[in-house]
Design a protein around this motif. Structure first.
Motif, PDB file in Angstrom:
ATOM      1  N   PHE A  68       0.936  -1.240   0.180  1.00  0.00           N
ATOM      2  CA  PHE A  68       0.131  -0.441   0.160  1.00  0.00           C
ATOM      3  C   PHE A  68       0.905   1.373  -0.127  1.00  0.00           C
ATOM      4  O   PHE A  68       0.490   2.550  -0.358  1.00  0.00           O
ATOM      5  CB  PHE A  68      -1.313  -0.154   1.115  1.00  0.00           C
ATOM      6  N   ALA A  69       1.420   0.930   0.582  1.00  0.00           N
ATOM      7  CA  ALA A  69       3.036   2.332   0.845  1.00  0.00           C
ATOM      8  C   ALA A  69       3.941   2.696  -0.505  1.00  0.00           C
ATOM      9  O   ALA A  69       3.835   3.550  -1.157  1.00  0.00           O
ATOM     10  CB  ALA A  69       3.867   2.461   2.022  1.00  0.00           C
ATOM     11  N   ARG A  70       4.134   1.598  -1.119  1.00  0.00           N
ATOM     12  CA  ARG A  70       4.292   1.542  -2.552  1.00  0.00           C
ATOM     13  C   ARG A  70       3.463   2.150  -3.701  1.00  0.00           C
ATOM     14  O   ARG A  70       4.053   2.750  -4.574  1.00  0.00           O
ATOM     15  CB  ARG A  70       4.825   0.466  -2.727  1.00  0.00           C
ATOM     16  N   GLU A  71       2.182   2.465  -3.060  1.00  0.00           N
ATOM     17  CA  GLU A  71       0.916   2.700  -4.074  1.00  0.00           C
ATOM     18  C   GLU A  71       0.796   4.048  -3.767  1.00  0.00           C
ATOM     19  O   GLU A  71       0.129   5.014  -4.368  1.00  0.00           O
ATOM     20  CB  GLU A  71      -0.199   1.805  -4.253  1.00  0.00           C
ATOM     21  N   GLY A  72       1.354   4.573  -2.845  1.00  0.00           N
ATOM     22  CA  GLY A  72       1.230   6.163  -2.201  1.00  0.00           C
ATOM     23  C   GLY A  72       0.042   5.982  -1.503  1.00  0.00           C
ATOM     24  O   GLY A  72      -0.211   7.482  -0.981  1.00  0.00           O
ATOM     25  N   ARG A  73       0.441   5.371  -0.577  1.00  0.00           N
ATOM     26  CA  ARG A  73      -1.580   5.377   0.501  1.00  0.00           C
ATOM     27  C   ARG A  73      -1.185   5.342   2.098  1.00  0.00           C
ATOM     28  O   ARG A  73       0.618   5.334   2.148  1.00  0.00           O
ATOM     29  CB  ARG A  73      -2.205   4.293   0.470  1.00  0.00           C
ATOM     30  N   LYS A  74      -1.805   6.264   2.745  1.00  0.00           N
ATOM     31  CA  LYS A  74      -0.671   6.554   4.127  1.00  0.00           C
ATOM     32  C   LYS A  74      -1.444   5.851   5.221  1.00  0.00           C
ATOM     33  O   LYS A  74      -2.662   5.307   4.948  1.00  0.00           O
ATOM     34  CB  LYS A  74      -1.224   8.174   4.363  1.00  0.00           C
ATOM     35  N   VAL A  75      -0.554   4.918   5.618  1.00  0.00           N
ATOM     36  CA  VAL A  75      -0.862   3.793   6.310  1.00  0.00           C
ATOM     37  C   VAL A  75      -0.753   3.645   7.567  1.00  0.00           C
ATOM     38  O   VAL A  75       0.587   4.571   8.069  1.00  0.00           O
ATOM     39  CB  VAL A  75       0.058   2.271   5.505  1.00  0.00           C
ATOM     40  N   MET A  76      -1.570   3.083   8.385  1.00  0.00           N
ATOM     41  CA  MET A  76      -0.924   3.281   9.466  1.00  0.00           C
ATOM     42  C   MET A  76      -1.559   1.472  10.020  1.00  0.00           C
ATOM     43  O   MET A  76      -2.482   0.659   9.114  1.00  0.00           O
ATOM     44  CB  MET A  76      -2.183   4.119  10.156  1.00  0.00           C
ATOM     45  N   LEU A  77      -0.559   1.181  11.487  1.00  0.00           N
ATOM     46  CA  LEU A  77      -1.027  -0.616  11.811  1.00  0.00           C
ATOM     47  C   LEU A  77      -1.317  -0.644  13.220  1.00  0.00           C
ATOM     48  O   LEU A  77      -0.868   0.796  13.962  1.00  0.00           O
ATOM     49  CB  LEU A  77      -0.085  -1.073  11.584  1.00  0.00           C
ATOM     50  N   ALA A  78      -1.990  -1.425  13.190  1.00  0.00           N
ATOM     51  CA  ALA A  78      -2.740  -1.024  14.888  1.00  0.00           C
ATOM     52  C   ALA A  78      -1.652  -2.759  15.409  1.00  0.00           C
ATOM     53  O   ALA A  78      -2.692  -4.003  14.908  1.00  0.00           O
ATOM     54  CB  ALA A  78      -4.272  -1.214  15.053  1.00  0.00           C
ATOM     55  N   ALA A  79      -1.544  -2.524  16.807  1.00  0.00           N
ATOM     56  CA  ALA A  79      -0.984  -4.103  17.070  1.00  0.00           C
ATOM     57  C   ALA A  79      -2.248  -4.879  17.900  1.00  0.00           C
ATOM     58  O   ALA A  79      -2.183  -4.704  18.956  1.00  0.00           O
ATOM     59  CB  ALA A  79       0.373  -3.664  17.817  1.00  0.00           C
ATOM     60  N   GLY A  80      -3.345  -5.135  17.653  1.00  0.00           N
ATOM     61  CA  GLY A  80      -4.351  -5.283  17.956  1.00  0.00           C
ATOM     62  C   GLY A  80      -3.734  -7.177  18.531  1.00  0.00           C
ATOM     63  O   GLY A  80      -4.176  -7.612  19.552  1.00  0.00           O
ATOM     64  N   ASP A  81      -2.482  -8.116  18.718  1.00  0.00           N
ATOM     65  CA  ASP A  81      -2.429  -9.324  19.037  1.00  0.00           C
ATOM     66  C   ASP A  81      -1.860  -8.977  20.609  1.00  0.00           C
ATOM     67  O   ASP A  81      -1.085  -8.306  20.250  1.00  0.00           O
ATOM     68  CB  ASP A  81      -1.472  -9.833  18.088  1.00  0.00           C
ATOM     69  N   THR A  82      -2.543  -8.599  21.368  1.00  0.00           N
ATOM     70  CA  THR A  82      -1.743  -7.870  22.328  1.00  0.00           C
ATOM     71  C   THR A  82      -1.226  -9.022  23.561  1.00  0.00           C
ATOM     72  O   THR A  82      -0.679  -9.216  24.283  1.00  0.00           O
ATOM     73  CB  THR A  82      -2.613  -7.102  23.353  1.00  0.00           C
ATOM     74  N   PHE A  83      -1.197 -10.082  23.243  1.00  0.00           N
ATOM     75  CA  PHE A  83      -1.046 -11.383  23.966  1.00  0.00           C
ATOM     76  C   PHE A  83       0.120 -11.498  23.853  1.00  0.00           C
ATOM     77  O   PHE A  83       1.051 -12.195  24.291  1.00  0.00           O
ATOM     78  CB  PHE A  83      -1.722 -12.611  23.020  1.00  0.00           C
ATOM     79  N   ARG A  84       0.442 -11.436  22.638  1.00  0.00           N
ATOM     80  CA  ARG A  84       2.377 -11.919  22.206  1.00  0.00           C
ATOM     81  C   ARG A  84       2.997 -10.399  22.479  1.00  0.00           C
ATOM     82  O   ARG A  84       2.464  -9.618  21.237  1.00  0.00           O
ATOM     83  CB  ARG A  84       2.469 -12.231  20.969  1.00  0.00           C
ATOM     84  N   ALA A  85       3.920 -10.107  23.150  1.00  0.00           N
ATOM     85  CA  ALA A  85       5.108  -9.230  22.820  1.00  0.00           C
ATOM     86  C   ALA A  85       5.856  -8.940  22.037  1.00  0.00           C
ATOM     87  O   ALA A  85       6.283  -7.921  21.033  1.00  0.00           O
ATOM     88  CB  ALA A  85       5.743  -9.038  24.636  1.00  0.00           C
ATOM     89  N   ALA A  86       6.028 -10.302  21.036  1.00  0.00           N
ATOM     90  CA  ALA A  86       6.697 -10.818  19.929  1.00  0.00           C
ATOM     91  C   ALA A  86       6.155  -9.568  18.548  1.00  0.00           C
ATOM     92  O   ALA A  86       6.565  -9.247  17.808  1.00  0.00           O
ATOM     93  CB  ALA A  86       6.595 -11.558  19.651  1.00  0.00           C
ATOM     94  N   ALA A  87       4.853 -10.368  18.952  1.00  0.00           N
ATOM     95  CA  ALA A  87       3.675  -9.610  17.491  1.00  0.00           C
ATOM     96  C   ALA A  87       3.496  -8.081  17.579  1.00  0.00           C
ATOM     97  O   ALA A  87       4.016  -7.408  16.435  1.00  0.00           O
ATOM     98  CB  ALA A  87       2.937 -10.035  17.862  1.00  0.00           C
ATOM     99  N   ILE A  88       4.140  -7.049  19.134  1.00  0.00           N
ATOM    100  CA  ILE A  88       3.391  -5.876  19.033  1.00  0.00           C
ATOM    101  C   ILE A  88       5.107  -5.422  19.139  1.00  0.00           C
ATOM    102  O   ILE A  88       5.396  -4.241  17.757  1.00  0.00           O
ATOM    103  CB  ILE A  88       3.504  -5.652  20.399  1.00  0.00           C
ATOM    104  N   GLU A  89       6.135  -6.269  18.670  1.00  0.00           N
ATOM    105  CA  GLU A  89       7.574  -5.941  18.276  1.00  0.00           C
ATOM    106  C   GLU A  89       7.662  -5.711  16.538  1.00  0.00           C
ATOM    107  O   GLU A  89       8.201  -4.721  16.672  1.00  0.00           O
ATOM    108  CB  GLU A  89       8.617  -6.607  19.423  1.00  0.00           C
ATOM    109  N   GLN A  90       7.390  -6.551  16.357  1.00  0.00           N
ATOM    110  CA  GLN A  90       7.214  -7.031  14.935  1.00  0.00           C
ATOM    111  C   GLN A  90       6.495  -6.300  14.158  1.00  0.00           C
ATOM    112  O   GLN A  90       6.994  -5.746  13.177  1.00  0.00           O
ATOM    113  CB  GLN A  90       6.695  -8.934  14.542  1.00  0.00           C
TER     114      GLN A  90
END
Length: 321
Positions: free
Chosen positions: A141-163
Motif C-alpha cells: 500500500f505504501a508503494r502505491e502512495g497510500r498513507k498507512v497505519m498499523l494497529a497492534a491488536g495481538d496483545t497476547f504476544r509481545a513479539a507480535a507487537i514488536e514485529q
C-alpha cells in the motif's frame, strides 16, 4: 509465514516480479508432483478404465482439492476416454482447466475504495502468518502512495507487537500499540479514531491468533468489531482471514468459524511453499465462494502476490510456463 496485497482505484496495477511464476511453481511443487506421479502411473500402466479413473479421483482428493472437484475432473477425463493411449499432457491440461473454472469466480483483487480510512481487520489462528501478511500488505500500500497505519491488536504476544513496530518503521507507517495484555478492542477504537484524525488511507489491524473452537477468543473478536463501529459504523471495510496452507482440511473449519464470527470478506493463503496441500484452496473456493485476494509462497516481501486463478491452476497441475 507468507502474505500479499492488490491494486486499487487510483493506483496502477503493480507488475508481478518476473520470478513470480517460478516461485509459485516451486511452492506448489509438492502438490503438482503428487498429481504428476499419479498421472504418470496411469499413462504407463494401462488404459483409462473405471479403475484408472478412480485412482485419478483418489489422487485429487489426496491433494486436498475436495471431493466435488475431484469427482468432476474425473468425470471430464472419463468423457474423453483416451482409451489405450492416455496422454499425460492432456490430463494435466484437463486438471488445470477444471481447477481454473473453480478458482476464477473467487480471484478478486482487494479494492481500497469507498472509505477513508479503509479499515482492514486481519484474523486467523496462531501461526498462520497474520502479522507478516500485514507488514507485506502495508509495504504494498505504501508503494502505491497510500498513507498507512498499523494497529497492534495481538496483545497476547509481545513479539507480535514488536514485529508490527518493525514493519511500521520499515514502510513509514504509524503504529498504534499498547503494552502486552492491553484490551484489543480499545486499541482498535483508538486506531480507527487516530486514523480518521490523521487522514490515513488504509488502517490494518492485527488480532491475536485464536483457535476457531475457543469460544471466549472468538467472542473477543466480535467485541473488537463492535467497538470500532462506535467510531465508524461501516468499519471494518474488509475482514481478511489468513490461512496456513499446510493445515490442509482444517482450513475449511477455520473459514466456517471465522466467517460466522467476523464476517470474513476475503482470504489470504500463506505458506504454499513446501507443502503438498495447496489444493485445499480449491476445496475452499468450491465450498465457500469467498474472494481470494493474495497468496504467499515464501518469506520475501514479494512472495505475497495477488491471486491469479490461471497461474495457480497451471502450477497446481504441473504445467510449465
Amino acid at each position: 509465514m507468507n502474505d500479499s496485497t492488490q491494486n486499487t482505484d487510483h493506483a496502477a496495477p503493480e507488475e508481478k516480479p518476473t520470478s513470480w511464476w517460478k516461485r509459485l511453481s516451486s511452492g506448489l511443487k509438492k502438490s503438482s508432483s503428487s498429481l504428476g506421479a499419479a498421472i504418470s502411473d496411469l499413462v504407463t500402466k494401462r488404459r483409462l478404465d473405471n479403475a484408472a479413473l478412480d485412482e485419478i479421483e483418489e489422487a485429487l482428493i489426496r491433494a486436498d482439492l475436495g471431493v466435488v472437484t475431484a469427482a468432476r475432473i474425473s468425470d471430464v477425463i472419463g468423457q474423453g476416454r483416451y482409451a489405450q493411449n492416455p496422454d499425460a499432457d492432456a490430463l494435466r491440461s484437463i486438471i488445470a482447466d477444471e481447477v481454473e473454472k473453480v478458482l476464477l469466480p473467487v480471484a478478486h483483487p482487494l479494492k481500497i475504495e469507498g472509505a477513508k480510512p479503509f479499515v482492514i481487520l486481519v484474523a486467523g489462528v496462531n501461526g498462520s502468518g497474520k502479522t507478516t501478511t500485514i507488514g507485506k500488505l502495508a509495504a504494498r500500500f505504501a508503494r502505491e502512495g497510500r498513507k498507512v497505519m498499523l494497529a497492534a491488536g495481538d496483545t497476547f504476544r509481545a513479539a507480535a507487537i514488536e514485529q508490527l513496530k518493525i514493519w511500521g518503521g520499515r514502510v513509514g507507517a504509524k503504529v498504534i500499540a499498547r503494552e502486552q495484555g492491553s484490551d484489543a478492542a480499545g486499541i482498535a477504537f483508538d486506531a480507527v479514531s487516530e486514523a480518521k484524525a490523521d487522514g490515513v488511507d488504509v488502517l490494518l489491524i492485527d488480532t491475536a491468533g485464536r483457535l476457531q473452537n475457543r469460544t471466549e477468543l472468538m467472542t473477543e473478536l466480535e467485541k473488537i468489531i463492535r467497538v470500532m463501529k462506535k467510531v465508524d459504523a461501516t468499519a471494518p471495510h474488509a475482514v481478511l482471514l489468513v490461512l496456513d496452507a499446510t493445515v490442509g482440511q482444517n482450513a475449511i473449519s477455520q473459514v466456517e468459524a471465522f466467517g460466522k464470527t467476523a464476517g470474513v470478506t476475503g482470504l489470504v493463503m500463506t505458506k504454499l511453499d513446501g507443502t503438498a496441500r495447496g489444493g485445499i484452496l480449491v476445496a475452499i473456493a468450491e465450498t465457500f465462494k469467498l474472494p481470494v485476494h493474495f497468496i504467499g509462497v515464501g518469506e520475501g516481501i514479494d512472495d505475497l502476490q495477488p491471486f491469479t486463478a490461471r497461474d495457480f491452476a497451471r502450477a497446481m497441475a504441473g504445467i510449465a510456463e
